[in-house]
Motif scaffolding. Structure first.
Motif, short mmCIF file in Angstrom:
data_model
loop_
_atom_site.label_atom_id
_atom_site.label_comp_id
_atom_site.label_asym_id
_atom_site.label_seq_id
_atom_site.Cartn_x
_atom_site.Cartn_y
_atom_site.Cartn_z
N VAL A 130 0.85 -1.19 0.00
CA VAL A 130 0.00 0.00 0.00
C VAL A 130 0.88 1.24 0.00
O VAL A 130 1.88 1.31 0.73
CB VAL A 130 -0.94 0.03 1.23
CG1 VAL A 130 -1.69 1.36 1.32
CG2 VAL A 130 -1.93 -1.13 1.17
N THR A 132 0.43 5.45 0.33
CA THR A 132 -0.55 6.48 0.67
C THR A 132 -0.06 7.86 0.25
O THR A 132 1.09 8.22 0.49
CB THR A 132 -0.84 6.51 2.18
OG1 THR A 132 0.35 6.86 2.90
CG2 THR A 132 -1.34 5.17 2.67
N GLY A 142 0.48 2.54 10.52
CA GLY A 142 1.67 1.80 10.10
C GLY A 142 1.82 0.50 10.86
O GLY A 142 2.17 -0.54 10.27
N PHE A 145 -0.73 -2.18 9.52
CA PHE A 145 -0.33 -2.81 8.27
C PHE A 145 0.85 -3.75 8.49
O PHE A 145 0.91 -4.83 7.90
CB PHE A 145 0.00 -1.74 7.22
CG PHE A 145 -1.21 -1.14 6.57
CD1 PHE A 145 -1.79 -1.73 5.47
CD2 PHE A 145 -1.79 0.01 7.07
CE1 PHE A 145 -2.92 -1.20 4.86
CE2 PHE A 145 -2.92 0.56 6.49
CZ PHE A 145 -3.49 -0.04 5.39
N LEU A 152 3.79 -0.81 3.85
CA LEU A 152 3.16 0.50 3.73
C LEU A 152 4.25 1.54 3.50
O LEU A 152 5.23 1.59 4.25
CB LEU A 152 2.38 0.83 5.00
CG LEU A 152 1.75 2.23 5.06
CD1 LEU A 152 0.64 2.37 4.01
CD2 LEU A 152 1.20 2.51 6.46
N THR A 154 4.56 5.82 2.71
CA THR A 154 3.79 7.06 2.67
C THR A 154 4.50 8.09 1.80
O THR A 154 5.73 8.14 1.76
CB THR A 154 3.60 7.64 4.08
OG1 THR A 154 4.88 7.98 4.64
CG2 THR A 154 2.93 6.63 4.99
N THR A 164 7.63 3.34 9.40
CA THR A 164 7.05 3.39 8.06
C THR A 164 7.85 4.33 7.17
O THR A 164 8.02 5.50 7.51
CB THR A 164 5.59 3.87 8.12
OG1 THR A 164 4.83 2.98 8.96
CG2 THR A 164 4.97 3.91 6.74
#
Length: 347
Positions: A130, A132, A142, A145, A152, A154, A164
């Motif tokens: 994923v 974001t 975070g 997931f 994850l 970002t 993350t």
């Protein structure tokens, strides 16, 4: 395309009596490796797979039945039609496609507006990874997931989300180059519109602006700074406040291109011409920046490259590889167009 639907009924859990992170620790592997085994994905050695499968069986997990469909990288976006979304998606798709992954997206605007959680549907779908582009991601997200073994990454989060990983551009140097450009043109009274003060990128741009003034020996005038959101309306209203001062700025550095477009409107309402009476610099270089009259001088963020970098990191994590740093920053480029010129001569 992934369509948003009403929140589904709770699914029958595949999870057993231990979180995936604990299964990974017992097996001596990473959580993404356990997720691969649990979801029937490739890239795990046979002996490792057998060891993990035995632990999963012992602790009540059920392996997902594979359908032959390509694994998916999901991109979470607050506004699908935003000027940033499409170049980010292009970058993600370029990398994902080269690794035989599909790309899906979730527009979370409706969920957030309705006060509904945004992560549950993604966790239920169990994507390969994923990414974001969504400022409301938290450290707790975070952890959720990671516990499910879903990588994850970002893009430009509000704050630090360690561990993350985050990808963005060098906001400090971008704002520094924008402000230096105006200083080199001869401007000394430079207004500043910022983004939300809680935002790490907004704070970095303020620091870059002030550093450029310091290097030039120009005092920072707090009364020429306004803080707001990254919207056209905020740029128009805050810009109008600056231009209504008895000693208005001769140039304005904006937190993003939408704010800069708002300043264009404020200047027009005040009877000022850009760049003859007022110079304006934006940040992002969205497609519309080149369509303004005059075209906007702005700091270009490499959104497609940012998306590609995020995808490479996410897929590396999905393969069980450790990353060597927490934040990845890409360079920015000052794009000089017609909205900046030397300050008007004072009679």
């Amino acid at each position: 395309m992934i369509q948003e639907e009403p929140r589904p009924h709770p699914r029958k859990p595949r999870r057993g009596d231990l979180p995936i992170a604990t299964i990974a620790e017992l097996a001596g592997v990473s959580p993404p490796t356990v997720s691969k085994v649990l979801n029937g994905r490739r890239g795990v050695g046979e002996q490792t797979r057998q060891r993990v499968e035995a632990l999963l069986r012992d602790h009540g997990y059920r392996r997902r039945q594979t359908t032959g469909a390509a694994p998916c990288v999901e991109v979470v976006i607050p506004q699908m039609l935003s000027s940033i979304a499409m170049p980010v998606l292009r970058g993600v798709h370029e990398v994902a496609d080269a690794h035989d992954h599909t790309v899906g997206f979730t527009d979370v605007d409706r969920l957030v507006s309705a006060g509904q959680p945004w992560a549950e549907q993604l966790l239920a779908r169990q994507p390969a990874a994923v990414i974001t582009v969504f400022s409301l991601v938290s450290a707790e997200d975070g952890e959720r997931f990671a516990a499910d073994g879903i990588p994850l990454v970002t893009i430009d989060p509000i704050g630090a989300l360690y561990p993350t990983p985050a990808v963005g551009s060098n906001n400090w140097s971008g704002a520094l180059s924008a402000t230096r450009h105006l200083l080199d043109l001869g401007h000394r009274r430079i207004g500043l519109l910022t983004g939300p003060v809680r935002d790490l990128s907004a704070r970095a741009r303020v620091d870059g602006f002030r550093a450029a003034l310091d290097y030039a020996g120009v005092p920072f005038v707090e009364s020429l700074e306004r803080r707001g959101e990254y919207t056209f309306e905020e740029g128009r209203d805050l810009g109008a406040q600056l231009l209504a001062r008895p000693d208005p700025p001769t140039a304005v550095v904006c937190g993003d291109d939408l704010q800069a477009m708002g300043v264009y409107a404020a200047a027009r309402d005040a009877g000022l011409r850009i760049p003859d009476d007022l110079s304006v610099v934006g940040f992002d270089d969205v497609e519309q920046a080149a369509w303004l009259a005059p075209p906007l001088t702005t700091v270009r963020q490499p959104f497609a490259e940012i998306g590609a970098t995020a995808a490479r990191l996410a897929l590396a994590m999905a393969d069980g590889r450790a990353l060597d740093q927490e934040r990845y920053e890409l360079g920015t480029t000052l794009i000089v167009r017609g909205s900046t010129a030397p300050p008007p001569a004072r009679g």
